[in-house]
Each structure stands twice: as structure tokens, then as C-alpha cells.
Motif scaffolding. Sequence first.
Motif: not given
Ligand code: NAI
Length: 285
Positions: A33, A35-37, A39, A88-89, A117, A141, A175-176, A189, A220, A222, A225
Motif C-alpha cells: 500500500g 502509493s499513498r497515505g 504507506g 498486486m492486490d 495496505a 485484504v 494495525t489500528s 474493519y 489512531g 491519521i 484519503d
Molecule cells: P489509504 O486508503 O490512504 O491508503 C491505503 C493504501 O493501501 C493505498 O496505497 C492502497 O492502494 C493500498 N491498498 C488498499 N487495498 C489494497 C490491496 N487490496 N492490495 C494492495 N494495496 C492495497 O489508507 P491509509 O490511511 O494510508 O491507511 C494505511 C493503513 O493504515 C491501513 O492498513 C489502515 O487500515 C491503517 N490505518 C489508517 C488510519 C487512518 O486514520 N488513516 C488509522 C489506523 C490505521
Amino acid sequence: MGTIMHGDNNLDSNNSSTNIKETYSGKAAIVTGASRGIGRAIAIGLAKAGYNIAGVGRKVKSDNSGQGLIEMQCEIESQGVDFLPLQMDIADICRHKSVVADVINKFGRIDILVNNAGIAPAERKDVLETTVESYNTVMNVNLRGAFFLTQIVSNIMINHKEKCNDYCPKIIFITSISAKIPSTNRAEYCMSKAGLSMAAKLFADRLAGEGINVYEIRPGIIETDMTAGVKDKYDKMIAAGLIPQGRWGLPQDVAKVVNAIASGSLDYSAGGIIDVSGGMNIGRL
Ligand code: NAI
């Protein structure tokens, strides 16, 4: 070397495509994951620390959002390291073996795996109305994908460790806070993250004796997107005191912890759980 198991599939590490190269040009990290956020911030943080990066994502090129893996290439390579984009998914566990082999072919080693991811449910629904489709999608996922990818990478790390003394691989699960605190409108979730937390504990226990440390990072709220759709709601809750430190978390807050782990600062903390939640983990009344 031994045989690497992944469910019913064998990945024979004697195969030339998966041999660990004898010459190591640099350390390498897999970030899922990427590509954004969160990750993306983790991948950039590790690149700045000198790691070659294998970035796993669903899309190689974005649809003009700037959030594909290819768009990251320049950013990562400007740090003087190599970048391998891997489409890859993560739910497609039959692809894991070949994707991990691609990493070994390119970099010769895996020093860090960051299981980042993850997805939120497409629609938040009360626990009394969670659909089977959403449950399966989120679990496949967030939990099943990360678990089986870690299984493959763990076996490769163990084999590599047997051949190389100066090698301290680490595995990190993002995790979260939802692993611990329920939200009744996204049960799938929360359950996926609670399960992932146990996966982290299981791998931590199994791998500590192998010299491979496993950590769990619990973000917590973050600003990414993923949380864009609930920004107004959380803005109000934060203003009302939800987070002791009084602000949204940033992807870089999580990336800094990953870098601390990568640096070896937490080397006597196998199985450690690190909260990155501005104090939400304190759990006020
Ligand atoms: P995001 O939606 O901005 O980014 C998620 C990334 O995972 C993207 O690059 C997306 O392409 C990739 N991804 C999603 N499904 C995928 C799949 N099936 N195969 C490969 N790549 C996949 O999310 P964010 O906020 O960056 O979250 C990252 C991690 O942190 C996640 O596991 C999320 O559950 C966790 N998290 C996020 C929080 C938040 O407040 N944003 C809080 C706690 C945990």
C-alpha cells in the motif's frame, strides 16, 4: 536451502529465480500500500534512511491523482536508492510468491516488510447489518492477505538469516486503534485489525528466536484519503477533546516510528505494540 511454504504452494528457494544473491548492494524494504497515505510516507522515510524500496500497490499508474506507484519512482529514487513498483492486490494470495521472488531478484534480500495496505468498508453500516460481501472483502485484504504474505517473507528471512550473520530483519504490521476500540458501524474493519494484531503477536513469538523482530504499530486517526470522507466529523470530535494531543495524526507520525524500528532503536522489544494516536490509547473516561 529449505523449501518455502505458502498454503498449498511450495516456493523452492533452490529455484534460480528465488535464490538470494550472494552480493548485497544495499538493504531492501517491502512496503504494501505504498502509493499513498501512510504507506507512501513510510516508503519515503525508509528511502531517506537508505533502503531500496519494493512498493506494492493495486495500481502502477494513477488516474491523474498522482497516487500510483510509478509516480513514486522519482521521489524514491531522488533519495539515491532503487525503487521496484509491484502491482498486486494483496488479497490475491496466489500472486504473493512471484511478487516476493521479484523483490529477491531485484534486491537480493528483504530486510523489512511493512504490512500497511488496508481498506475501510466501502460503506459504514451498523454491526446488525454488516454484509457478507463487505466482511469478506475487508478480511481478505486487511487480514488474510497480510498474514500469508508475512508467512512467505518470514520463511525467506529465516533462510537468509542462516547464511548471513550481519542481517537483522524486521516485520511491521500497521494495525489500528480499532484493533482495541470498537466502532459498531464498521465491525468488519475492527475485527480485521484485531485479527491482524494477533497475527503480529503470533509471528513475533515464532520469529523472535530466529532473530527476526516483529512489531505492531497502532495508528489512531491519521489524515489520509482513507479518512477524507469523515474529516468534518473527526474535526469536530478532535475540537471537543477526543485526542489528548489535540490534533490529527499525520502519515509522517507513523513513518517516524517505522524508521525508529528500522534503525535498531527497538531491537530488544520484539512483539512491541507502538501506539501512534496522540494519546487516544490512554482511554479517558
Ligand atoms: P489509504 O486508503 O490512504 O491508503 C491505503 C493504501 O493501501 C493505498 O496505497 C492502497 O492502494 C493500498 N491498498 C488498499 N487495498 C489494497 C490491496 N487490496 N492490495 C494492495 N494495496 C492495497 O489508507 P491509509 O490511511 O494510508 O491507511 C494505511 C493503513 O493504515 C491501513 O492498513 C489502515 O487500515 C491503517 N490505518 C489508517 C488510519 C487512518 O486514520 N488513516 C488509522 C489506523 C490505521
